[in-house]
Motif scaffolding. Structure first.
Motif, PDB file in Angstrom:
ATOM      1  N   LEU A  44       0.828  -1.198   0.000  1.00 30.63           N
ATOM      2  CA  LEU A  44       0.000   0.000   0.000  1.00 30.63           C
ATOM      3  C   LEU A  44       0.869   1.258   0.000  1.00 30.63           C
ATOM      4  N   VAL A 116     -10.732   7.763  -3.521  1.00 34.32           N
ATOM      5  CA  VAL A 116      -9.807   6.920  -4.280  1.00 34.32           C
ATOM      6  C   VAL A 116      -8.729   7.817  -4.883  1.00 34.32           C
ATOM      7  N   VAL A 205      -1.259  -2.902  -8.565  1.00 41.59           N
ATOM      8  CA  VAL A 205      -2.603  -2.997  -7.992  1.00 41.59           C
ATOM      9  C   VAL A 205      -3.394  -1.723  -8.275  1.00 41.59           C
ATOM     10  N   GLY A 206      -2.716  -0.585  -8.228  1.00 39.33           N
ATOM     11  CA  GLY A 206      -3.410   0.691  -8.418  1.00 39.33           C
ATOM     12  C   GLY A 206      -3.610   1.099  -9.852  1.00 39.33           C
ATOM     13  N   GLN A 209      -7.295   1.563 -11.628  1.00 43.00           N
ATOM     14  CA  GLN A 209      -8.413   1.611 -10.688  1.00 43.00           C
ATOM     15  C   GLN A 209      -8.155   2.479  -9.473  1.00 43.00           C
ATOM     16  N   ILE A 211      -6.144   3.849  -5.798  1.00 42.34           N
ATOM     17  CA  ILE A 211      -5.802   3.290  -4.487  1.00 42.34           C
ATOM     18  C   ILE A 211      -6.779   3.829  -3.455  1.00 42.34           C
ATOM     19  N   GLU A 212      -7.213   2.963  -2.593  1.00 40.58           N
ATOM     20  CA  GLU A 212      -8.030   3.372  -1.463  1.00 40.58           C
ATOM     21  C   GLU A 212      -7.523   2.680  -0.210  1.00 40.58           C
ATOM     22  N   THR A 215      -7.171  -1.153  -0.171  1.00 42.89           N
ATOM     23  CA  THR A 215      -6.412  -1.797  -1.240  1.00 42.89           C
ATOM     24  C   THR A 215      -5.474  -2.868  -0.696  1.00 42.89           C
ATOM     25  N   TRP A 216      -5.020  -2.725   0.533  1.00 42.52           N
ATOM     26  CA  TRP A 216      -4.078  -3.677   1.126  1.00 42.52           C
ATOM     27  C   TRP A 216      -4.635  -5.100   1.180  1.00 42.52           C
TER      28      TRP A 216
END
Length: 295
Positions: A44, A116, A205-206, A209, A211-212, A215-216
């Protein structure tokens, strides 16, 4: 068949993220015999660092700088929180890594905020054609970058002095110490590498879409990957991550048609189902070392 192949490519892309995270878990475990639960927070933090640095330096430079930054954070965590615990029970050290994970995530969440946060990646949801197949560009980027990093990592372990030292310490720490290997340096290097890989995984991952704060949770799917591949196998971590990604993608695409009785969103639990099946057949994972204790 076209749809199946596209799902497989999507799964390989997602599985690449799991593979990078799983490699970090395995590297630390092989060096210290401790599973570090701090990897989700490093992932993250890496994603957030990329999102901020990209505004100043450009995306690709931001990825490299964020990877080095999170590697430095991981080194600091190892030196301050983990090194003093050498000789303590493994369970105690694992709990400390859980605490580290919570602390880092709380700090990073302050930089994310309630909304986000966009990554600013160059791929987004752009699609490309591979013959008759149409796939998102980011899946190919994930797969190619992971393949390059895995190749570099395996070359590092096989041909460099520090890589050989890490392999020696993983086999027997006392013997490695007797041969002049600095086990403390091996511990630090293992955490640094794991932090770097987690940051790259977080960047992917980000992509597309954002990161929020939750997300972890994605990083938790790397745990079934290391169990499937074997806790002490780097190659197993890669195979386990890709396997989990492909199975999850296929279930997302076809479970509603083939087995609707499983309910909605069954794909979310498929990594853990795969893990349980593998454990029933091979308790040490597909490539894990079988431990034999003599009584």
């Amino acid at each position: 068949m076209k749809g199946v192949l596209e799902s497989v490519i999507r799964g390989l892309g997602t599985g690449s993220i799991y593979a990078l995270l799983a490699l970090g878990f395995v590297i630390i475990y092989k060096a210290t015999r401790v599973i570090s639960f701090a990897q989700p927070s490093f992932m993250l933090a890496g994603a957030v660092a990329v999102s901020y640095l990209a505004e100043v330096t450009g995306f690709y430079a931001a990825v490299l700088l964020a990877g080095l930054l999170i590697a430095g954070v991981a080194l600091a965590v190892e030196r301050i929180a983990i090194r003093p615990m050498i000789g303590r029970p493994v369970f105690v050290v694992a709990i400390i890594t859980l605490g580290v994970d919570v602390v880092v995530r709380v700090v990073v969440n302050g930089f994310i905020g309630r909304d986000v946060r966009q990554m600013g990646d160059p791929w987004g949801f752009t699609q490309v054609s591979l013959g008759p197949l149409v796939v998102q560009q980011r899946w190919l980027a994930m797969l190619l970058v992971t393949a390059a990093l895995v190749a570099l990592l395996f070359a590092f372990f096989r041909y460099t002095r520090y890589g050989l030292a890490m392999r020696a310490a993983a086999v027997d720490q006392e013997t490695a110490l007797a041969q002049g290997v600095s086990v403390g340096a091996v511990f630090a290097l293992s955490w640094g590498l794991a932090g770097f890989l987690a940051a790259i995984a977080g960047m992917f991952v980000g992509t597309g879409q954002g990161i929020e704060q939750l997300t972890w949770v994605v990083a938790l799917k790397a745990l079934p990957a290391i169990i499937v591949g074997g806790l002490d196998s780097l190659g197993g971590a890669v195979v386990g991550g890709l396997t989990i990604g492909v199975v999850e993608s296929l279930f997302q695409s076809y479970q509603g048609e083939v087995a609707p009785w499983l309910g909605q969103n069954f794909a979310v639990v498929t990594p853990y189902v795969v893990m349980l099946v593998v454990l029933l057949v091979r308790p040490y994972g597909l490539f894990g070392t079988r431990e034999v204790e003599r009584v």
